[in-house]
Design a protein around this motif. Structure first.
Motif, short mmCIF file in Angstrom:
data_model
loop_
_atom_site.label_atom_id
_atom_site.label_comp_id
_atom_site.label_asym_id
_atom_site.label_seq_id
_atom_site.Cartn_x
_atom_site.Cartn_y
_atom_site.Cartn_z
N GLY A 81 0.88 -1.17 -0.07
CA GLY A 81 -0.11 -0.05 -0.01
C GLY A 81 0.70 1.24 0.15
N VAL A 108 -3.20 3.80 2.68
CA VAL A 108 -3.90 3.36 1.70
C VAL A 108 -3.65 2.34 1.30
CG1 VAL A 108 -4.93 3.88 -0.47
CG2 VAL A 108 -4.30 6.04 0.85
N SER A 109 -4.42 1.05 1.70
CA SER A 109 -4.20 -0.31 1.23
C SER A 109 -3.84 -0.58 -0.10
CB SER A 109 -5.17 -1.28 1.84
OG SER A 109 -6.56 -0.75 1.10
N ASP A 111 -5.26 -2.54 -2.10
CA ASP A 111 -6.53 -2.65 -3.06
C ASP A 111 -7.48 -1.47 -2.98
OD1 ASP A 111 -7.72 -3.11 -0.51
OD2 ASP A 111 -8.40 -4.92 -0.87
N GLY A 112 -6.96 -0.49 -2.19
CA GLY A 112 -7.60 0.72 -2.14
C GLY A 112 -9.03 0.79 -1.11
N SER A 113 -9.19 -0.61 -0.34
CA SER A 113 -10.26 -0.69 0.43
C SER A 113 -10.49 -0.04 1.82
CB SER A 113 -10.64 -2.17 0.55
OG SER A 113 -9.43 -2.74 1.27
N GLU A 114 -9.05 0.38 2.13
CA GLU A 114 -8.72 0.91 3.37
C GLU A 114 -8.04 2.19 2.98
OE1 GLU A 114 -8.09 -1.89 7.10
OE2 GLU A 114 -6.32 -2.05 5.46
N ARG A 151 -8.98 7.70 -1.69
CA ARG A 151 -10.09 7.06 -2.12
C ARG A 151 -10.27 6.78 -3.76
NH1 ARG A 151 -11.79 10.42 2.23
NH2 ARG A 151 -12.50 12.08 0.75
N HIS A 152 -9.66 7.70 -4.35
CA HIS A 152 -9.63 7.64 -5.97
C HIS A 152 -8.48 7.13 -6.56
CE1 HIS A 152 -12.72 10.62 -4.64
NE2 HIS A 152 -13.54 9.99 -5.66
#
Length: 161
Positions: A81, A108-109, A111-114, A151-152
């Protein structure tokens, strides 16, 4: 010039927190991107990610932004991440980069999930809001911007060299 060795120096609360060598990957008038192995001793387990010997960081520093972004990969190359530090704009020179950590961080993980805002309590306790209200305001705005970018996806930000 890419491939040259430079030094990264991270300051916090007026003290040198860590200093380590890094390899320049790219640079412009306002940005320096470097690669460095995990520079601290042993393992640092945050609960949401572990930094450990063998990890490789691709770090991005800006002279005109109030943050740094570090892409973190395991020794086998798997993306863990991005760890983002809110800092004063970096002082970038021929020998390397010096940054001042302002306590706020973002994870930010891969895969963007966190997208996790970190250390807001440390920031509040730091006294920066009273000592330098403008810097405190810029720091909070930088964390908000990083959270929005996180987030994006940070890929577009980091690709723009």
């Amino acid at each position: 010039m890419s491939g040259r060795s430079v030094e990264v120096a991270l300051w916090k609360a007026g003290r040198l927190k860590i200093r380590y060598p890094a390899e320049v990957l790219a640079e412009t008038a306002t940005r320096l991107s470097v690669r460095a192995p995990w520079a601290a001793e042993g393992v640092r387990d945050f609960g949401f990610v572990r930094f450990e010997p063998g990890d490789v960081f691709v770090e991005h520093y800006w002279a005109d932004r109030w943050y740094t972004v570090k892409e973190v990969r395991a020794a086998d190359g798997v993306l863990k991440g991005w760890y983002c530090d809110v800092t004063r704009p970096a002082a970038i020179g021929p020998a390397g980069v010096v940054v001042e950590d302002l306590d706020l961080d973002l994870w930010v993980s891969a895969d963007g999930s966190e997208v996790l805002r970190l250390d807001e309590d440390e920031f509040a306790a730091s006294g920066l809001s009273a000592a330098d209200p403008e810097a405190a305001e810029r720091a909070v705005a930088a964390l908000d911007e990083l959270a929005r970018l996180g987030r994006h996806g940070l890929t577009a930000l980091l690709a723009a060299v």
